[in-house]
Write a protein that holds these residues in place. Structure first.
Motif, mmCIF file in Angstrom:
data_model
loop_
_atom_site.group_PDB
_atom_site.id
_atom_site.type_symbol
_atom_site.label_atom_id
_atom_site.label_comp_id
_atom_site.label_asym_id
_atom_site.label_seq_id
_atom_site.Cartn_x
_atom_site.Cartn_y
_atom_site.Cartn_z
ATOM 1 N N LEU A 166 -5.272 -0.500 8.620
ATOM 2 C CA LEU A 166 -6.632 -0.835 8.182
ATOM 3 C C LEU A 166 -7.025 -0.064 6.929
ATOM 4 O O LEU A 166 -8.195 -0.033 6.564
ATOM 5 N N GLY A 167 -6.040 0.581 6.290
ATOM 6 C CA GLY A 167 -6.344 1.269 5.040
ATOM 7 C C GLY A 167 -7.197 2.505 5.236
ATOM 8 O O GLY A 167 -7.324 3.025 6.352
ATOM 9 N N CYS A 168 -7.799 2.969 4.156
ATOM 10 C CA CYS A 168 -8.563 4.221 4.207
ATOM 11 C C CYS A 168 -9.798 4.067 3.328
ATOM 12 O O CYS A 168 -9.990 3.027 2.702
ATOM 13 N N ASP A 260 -15.488 1.592 14.499
ATOM 14 C CA ASP A 260 -15.493 1.814 13.049
ATOM 15 C C ASP A 260 -14.577 2.939 12.590
ATOM 16 O O ASP A 260 -14.231 3.012 11.429
ATOM 17 N N TYR A 261 -14.227 3.854 13.496
ATOM 18 C CA TYR A 261 -13.591 5.079 13.002
ATOM 19 C C TYR A 261 -12.121 4.936 12.621
ATOM 20 O O TYR A 261 -11.526 5.862 12.107
ATOM 21 N N TYR A 262 -11.515 3.778 12.861
ATOM 22 C CA TYR A 262 -10.083 3.659 12.596
ATOM 23 C C TYR A 262 -9.727 3.608 11.110
ATOM 24 O O TYR A 262 -10.440 3.013 10.309
ATOM 25 N N THR A 263 -8.622 4.251 10.773
ATOM 26 C CA THR A 263 -8.053 4.204 9.426
ATOM 27 C C THR A 263 -6.549 3.974 9.581
ATOM 28 O O THR A 263 -5.976 4.265 10.623
ATOM 29 N N ARG A 264 -5.929 3.467 8.568
ATOM 30 C CA ARG A 264 -4.470 3.284 8.537
ATOM 31 C C ARG A 264 -3.919 2.610 9.802
ATOM 32 O O ARG A 264 -4.408 1.573 10.206
ATOM 33 N N TYR A 286 -7.497 7.873 13.170
ATOM 34 C CA TYR A 286 -8.919 8.073 12.835
ATOM 35 C C TYR A 286 -9.057 9.347 12.004
ATOM 36 O O TYR A 286 -9.572 10.352 12.464
ATOM 37 N N ASP A 287 -8.596 9.272 10.761
ATOM 38 C CA ASP A 287 -8.523 10.483 9.948
ATOM 39 C C ASP A 287 -9.881 11.036 9.540
ATOM 40 O O ASP A 287 -9.983 12.210 9.199
#
Ligand code: ATP
Ligand code: MG
Length: 415
Positions: A166-168, A260-264, A286-287
Motif C-alpha cells: 500500500l506504499g508509504c 488506515d494505519y497500514y503502509t507497504r 504499520y510504520d
C-alpha cells in the motif's frame, strides 16, 4: 421467560472447546518458535485510541464500535481489534527500550457492531502477532511465513496467502489522487458508501463488496504501479525472501485493508469455503502508527486471525476427547469402590467416569458408550470378593480380567 445472550455474542460450548484450545495451543507453539511472547491488554480502551489509530473514515470507527460513556463521563470503547491496545501498551511501558526488536502476540475477544451471520459476529476472537523495531523485508517475509506455517500446522490447505503493497506517505498521496480522478469518472456507477468516501477514503472502493463497484473499478490504477523506489524495492525483496523459503503467495493488487494505519506490505489469508467471510487472517506493516500514537518513530508489522473462522475450517470430529475408562458399579459396596478407584486413577492422571446414582447395568453401559470411553471395568459383588474384574476395550471388544488395583489399571491403560 429465560434470558438469552446478546445478538451476535456466542457461547463457546464444551463440545467445541477442544478445537479452540487446539487452535490456541498451535498458535502459542508456532509463534514461540519465532521468538514471540504473549501480551494481555485490556478489553476496553479510551475511544480516542481507536479513532486515532484505526482512522475516523474507516468502517470500524464509523459504524462498528461499541462506544459508551462510563459513570465518570469518560468515552470508552470495547476493543474492535488488538493492534491499537498492544501498541498503546508498548509505548506506555517503553517496551522498545528493553529490546529494539519486540515480538508480541495476543489472543482474546474483540467487539464490532456488525450484522451477525456465519463467520461474522459482534463478539469474536482474534489471535494476533506484532513485530516492532525492524523495517527490513526479512521481517515481512518471516511474519508471513509464520502465518502460513500456523495454518499448515493445523493441517489446513486453505486459506491461501495474498499480498500487496500500500506504499508509504511518500507515494500513496499521489496514487490516491490518481485513483480519485479515476473514481470521479465512474461516480454514478459507485455505491452510496463509495461515493461518500471518495475524498476521505477512496481506496476502499477497490475492495467494496457491492457488485457494481467491482465492475466499475475492474481496471482502476493499482498502488503497485505507483510505488516509490524505496517501497518498490521493499516489496520486491519481501517477495524474494518468501521465495527463498518457499512460502507460497499470490499478488492481489486490489487488496486494501480497512484500517488506515497500514503502509507497504499488506496481506490476507483467504478461503473460498466461508462464503463472503473469505478473510481468515489479515494484516500489514504499520510504520507510522507508533509515532502517531505518541511513541518513538519505530516501524511495525502484524496480523490478526479470526478464531471463529479458523474453527469453521476445522473438522469438529477430530477434537472430541473421551474418558479413558468408565467404571460400571453394581451395588452399594461396588459404588464405593468405584468412587475410590476412580479418584486414585484421576490422581494418577487417568480420565475416568462412573455412575453416581446406582443406575442399572444397562444404563451404565449406555452412558459409557455415549461418552465413547476407551475401556469399561465392571465391578459387582463377586469382583469385590475375588479382587479382579473384567476390563473391556470398547473399540475391539477384547476383554480380560485385571486386579482391582489402581496402579495395575493405570499401567494397563497407559500402555
Ligand atoms: P471482513 O472483511 O471479513 O470484515 P476485516 O477486514 O474487517 O474482515 P480485520 O479487521 O482485518 O477483518 O480482522 C482480522 C480477522 O478477524 C479477519 O480476517 C476475520 O477472520 C476476523 N474478523 C473480523 N471481523 C470479524 C467478525 N465480525 N466476526 C468474526 N471474525 C471477524
Ligand atoms: Mg470488517
Amino acid at each position: 421467560m429465560a434470558i438469552t445472550a446478546i445478538k451476535g455474542f456466542n457461547d463457546i460450548l464444551p463440545s467445541e472447546i477442544e478445537k479452540w484450545q487446539h487452535i490456541e495451543k498451535t498458535a502459542r507453539d508456532v509463534f514461540g518458535c519465532y521468538g514471540f511472547s504473549e501480551i494481555r491488554v485490556p478489553i476496553m480502551e479510551k475511544t480516542e485510541l481507536f479513532c486515532r489509530s484505526i482512522g475516523d473514515a474507516t468502517d470500524i470507527v464509523e459504524k462498528e464500535m461499541y462506544t459508551f460513556t462510563d459513570k465518570g463521563d469518560n468515552r470508552v470503547t470495547l476493543r474492535p481489534e488488538g493492534t491499537a491496545g498492544v501498541m498503546r501498551a508498548f509505548i506506555e511501558h517503553k517496551l522498545y527500550a528493553a529490546d529494539p526488536v519486540s515480538k508480541l502476540f495476543y489472543m482474546g475477544p474483540m467487539f464490532r457492531y456488525e450484522r451477525p451471520q456465519k463467520g461474522r459476529y459482534r463478539q469474536f476472537h482474534q489471535i494476533g502477532a506484532e513485530v516492532t523495531g525492524v523495517s527490513d523485508p526479512k521481517v515481512d517475509a518471516q511474519t508471513l511465513t509464520m502465518l502460513s506455517h500456523f495454518f499448515s500446522e493445523l493441517g489446513l490447505d486453505e486459506p491461501s496467502l495474498e499480498i500487496n503493497s500500500l506504499g508509504c506517505p511518500e507515494c500513496r498521496p499521489a496514487y490516491r489522487e490518481i485513483l480519485k480522478d479515476f473514481l470521479r469518472q465512474k461516480l454514478d456507477t459507485l455505491c452510496e458508501d463509495c461515493q461518500r468516501r471518495l475524498d476521505t477514503n477512496p481506496l476502499r472502493a477497490l475492495d467494496c463488496k457491492v457488485e457494481k463497484c467491482k465492475v466499475a473499478t475492474a481496471d482502476a490504477p493499482a498502488m503497485l504501479e505507483h510505488l516509490c523506489t524505496a517501497c518498490d524495492t521493499h516489496f520486491t525483496e519481501t517477495r524474494s525472501y518468501l521465495d527463498l523459503v518457499s512460502t507460497g503467495y499470490r499478488i492481489n493488487s486490489r487488496m486494501v485493508r480497512g484500517l488506515d494505519y497500514y503502509t507497504r506490505t499488506t496481506f490476507e489469508m483467504i478461503t473460498g469455503l466461508l462464503g463472503s467471510q473469505s478473510a481468515v487472517a489479515a494484516g500489514g506493516r504499520y510504520d507510522g502508527l507508533i509515532s502517531d500514537l505518541g511513541g518513538p518513530s519505530v516501524p511495525g508489522i502484524g496480523f490478526a486471525m479470526g478464531v471463529e473462522r479458523i474453527a469453521l475450517l476445522l473438522d469438529n470430529a477430530k477434537f472430541q476427547t473421551s474418558p479413558a475408562l468408565f467404571i460400571v458399579a453394581l451395588g452399594e459396596e461396588a459404588q464405593k469402590r468405584a468412587f475410590c478407584l476412580s479418584t486414585e486413577l484421576q490422581r494418577a492422571g487417568v480420565s475416568v467416569e462412573f455412575d453416581y446414582e446406582g443406575k442399572s447395568m444397562k444404563s451404565q453401559m449406555r452412558r459409557a458408550d455415549k461418552l465413547s470411553c476407551g475401556y469399561t471395568l465392571i465391578i459387582g459383588e463377586s469382583e469385590l470378593a475375588s479382587g479382579v474384574a473384567p476390563l473391556k476395550e470398547m473399540k475391539t471388544g477384547n476383554q480380560f480380567v485385571i486386579a482391582l488395583d489402581s496402579k495395575t489399571i493405570a499401567q494397563e491403560l497407559k500402555s
